[in-house]
Design a protein around this motif. Structure first.
Motif, PDB file in Angstrom:
ATOM      1  N   ASP A  73       0.846  -1.181   0.000  1.00  0.00           N
ATOM      2  CA  ASP A  73       0.000   0.000   0.000  1.00  0.00           C
ATOM      3  C   ASP A  73       0.893   1.247   0.000  1.00  0.00           C
ATOM      4  OD1 ASP A  73      -1.407   2.191   1.899  1.00  0.00           O
ATOM      5  OD2 ASP A  73      -2.908   1.076   0.747  1.00  0.00           O
ATOM      6  N   PRO A  74       0.582   2.251  -0.810  1.00  0.00           N
ATOM      7  CA  PRO A  74       1.432   3.453  -0.873  1.00  0.00           C
ATOM      8  C   PRO A  74       1.671   4.109   0.485  1.00  0.00           C
ATOM      9  CG  PRO A  74      -0.156   3.481  -2.651  1.00  0.00           C
ATOM     10  CD  PRO A  74      -0.510   2.305  -1.774  1.00  0.00           C
ATOM     11  N   ARG A  75       0.682   4.053   1.371  1.00  0.00           N
ATOM     12  CA  ARG A  75       0.865   4.657   2.706  1.00  0.00           C
ATOM     13  C   ARG A  75       1.920   3.911   3.505  1.00  0.00           C
ATOM     14  NH1 ARG A  75      -5.201   5.099   2.689  1.00  0.00           N
ATOM     15  NH2 ARG A  75      -5.577   7.246   2.062  1.00  0.00           N
ATOM     16  N   VAL A  76       1.932   2.592   3.378  1.00  0.00           N
ATOM     17  CA  VAL A  76       2.936   1.786   4.081  1.00  0.00           C
ATOM     18  C   VAL A  76       4.327   2.115   3.559  1.00  0.00           C
ATOM     19  CG1 VAL A  76       3.745  -0.579   4.489  1.00  0.00           C
ATOM     20  CG2 VAL A  76       1.305  -0.075   4.580  1.00  0.00           C
ATOM     21  N   VAL A  77       4.455   2.230   2.240  1.00  0.00           N
ATOM     22  CA  VAL A  77       5.744   2.567   1.629  1.00  0.00           C
ATOM     23  C   VAL A  77       6.182   3.954   2.111  1.00  0.00           C
ATOM     24  CG1 VAL A  77       6.945   3.047  -0.537  1.00  0.00           C
ATOM     25  CG2 VAL A  77       5.372   1.106  -0.378  1.00  0.00           C
ATOM     26  N   PHE A  78       5.262   4.912   2.086  1.00  0.00           N
ATOM     27  CA  PHE A  78       5.588   6.268   2.535  1.00  0.00           C
ATOM     28  C   PHE A  78       6.044   6.274   3.985  1.00  0.00           C
ATOM     29  CE2 PHE A  78       4.377  10.169   4.706  1.00  0.00           C
ATOM     30  CZ  PHE A  78       5.107  11.088   3.988  1.00  0.00           C
ATOM     31  N   GLU A  79       5.313   5.575   4.854  1.00  0.00           N
ATOM     32  CA  GLU A  79       5.676   5.550   6.271  1.00  0.00           C
ATOM     33  C   GLU A  79       7.054   4.923   6.482  1.00  0.00           C
ATOM     34  OE1 GLU A  79       2.416   3.667   8.262  1.00  0.00           O
ATOM     35  OE2 GLU A  79       1.108   5.403   7.980  1.00  0.00           O
ATOM     36  N   PHE A  80       7.370   3.904   5.707  1.00  0.00           N
ATOM     37  CA  PHE A  80       8.685   3.285   5.831  1.00  0.00           C
ATOM     38  C   PHE A  80       9.785   4.265   5.417  1.00  0.00           C
ATOM     39  CE2 PHE A  80      12.275   0.932   4.064  1.00  0.00           C
ATOM     40  CZ  PHE A  80      12.641   0.199   5.181  1.00  0.00           C
ATOM     41  N   ILE A  81       9.590   4.929   4.287  1.00  0.00           N
ATOM     42  CA  ILE A  81      10.579   5.909   3.824  1.00  0.00           C
ATOM     43  C   ILE A  81      10.717   7.032   4.843  1.00  0.00           C
ATOM     44  CG2 ILE A  81      11.079   7.656   2.064  1.00  0.00           C
ATOM     45  CD1 ILE A  81       9.692   5.759   0.051  1.00  0.00           C
TER      46      ILE A  81
END
Length: 92
Positions: A73-81
């Protein structure tokens, strides 16, 4: 390969489609779809070969880089970055 090689564009509307995941809704639209030459399999293979040739050197140069599973999910990717950026960088 499948994701890239099956992309199509409608030259009339500019709308983008994918023959498997998002096909054009009507036969009339399907008939006029065009494929970008860069999306042909032989061109994709050439780009992938260049990527893998250079990736090793880049990985060695950026040894402190972090890896991201972008198939989430894009939100998960964003939070990781975001978490990788916010934490203090190590001092050398």
């Amino acid at each position: 390969m499948e994701r890239l090689s099956q992309r199509r564009i409608d030259p009339v509307t500019g709308e983008r489609y994918h023959t498997t995941f998002r096909p054009a809704p009507a036969l009339k639209i399907q008939a006029r779809l065009m494929q970008n030459p860069k999306d042909k399999e032989e061109n994709i293979e050439r780009r992938l070969e260049a990527y893998y040739r250079n990736a090793k050197e880049l990985e060695e140069f950026y040894e402190d880089a972090f890896y991201i599973n972008a198939d989430q999910d894009p939100r998960v990717v964003f939070e990781f970055i975001e978490s990788c950026i916010i934490k203090p960088l190590p001092r050398k």
